[in-house]
Design a protein around this motif. Structure first.
Motif, PDB file in Angstrom:
ATOM      1  N   GLY A   1       0.821  -1.205   0.000  1.00 18.34           N
ATOM      2  CA  GLY A   1       0.000   0.000   0.000  1.00 18.34           C
ATOM      3  C   GLY A   1       0.855   1.254   0.000  1.00 18.34           C
ATOM      4  O   GLY A   1       0.614   2.181  -0.775  1.00 18.34           O
ATOM      5  N   TRP A   2       1.875   1.266   0.869  1.00 17.55           N
ATOM      6  CA  TRP A   2       2.763   2.426   0.941  1.00 17.55           C
ATOM      7  C   TRP A   2       3.521   2.603  -0.364  1.00 17.55           C
ATOM      8  O   TRP A   2       3.674   3.709  -0.873  1.00 17.55           O
TER       9      TRP A   2
ATOM     10  N   LEU B   1       1.249   4.028  -2.890  1.00 16.82           N
ATOM     11  CA  LEU B   1       0.975   5.439  -2.578  1.00 16.82           C
ATOM     12  C   LEU B   1       2.137   6.316  -3.013  1.00 16.82           C
ATOM     13  O   LEU B   1       1.946   7.344  -3.673  1.00 16.82           O
TER      14      LEU B   1
ATOM     15  N   LEU C   1       2.294   6.467  -6.832  1.00 19.64           N
ATOM     16  CA  LEU C   1       1.280   7.364  -7.385  1.00 19.64           C
ATOM     17  C   LEU C   1       1.658   8.816  -7.123  1.00 19.64           C
ATOM     18  O   LEU C   1       1.495   9.674  -8.000  1.00 19.64           O
ATOM     19  N   ALA C   2       2.171   9.089  -5.920  1.00 22.73           N
ATOM     20  CA  ALA C   2       2.547  10.469  -5.578  1.00 22.73           C
ATOM     21  C   ALA C   2       3.666  10.961  -6.499  1.00 22.73           C
ATOM     22  O   ALA C   2       3.623  12.094  -6.976  1.00 22.73           O
TER      23      ALA C   2
END
Length: 50
Positions: free
Chosen positions: A19-20, A23, A26-27
């Protein structure tokens, strides 16, 4: 405290890591896209000004 099998703990930690990573991925993509858009806008502004 109820005992949790090691398998569940590793699965949850792996899910958290995934998940991290997603994230952060995507960032970084969003940041690159925003920067490219800003560069295009700046180039247009420079072109219009000169």
């Amino acid at each position: 405290m109820p005992q949790v099998p090691k398998r569940d703990i590793t699965k949850s930690s792996l899910a958290k890591r995934l998940g991290w990573m997603i994230l952060i991925w995507l960032a970084s993509i969003a940041t690159l896209a925003a920067m490219s858009l800003l560069m295009k806008l700046l180039m247009k502004a420079a072109g219009f000004n000169s």
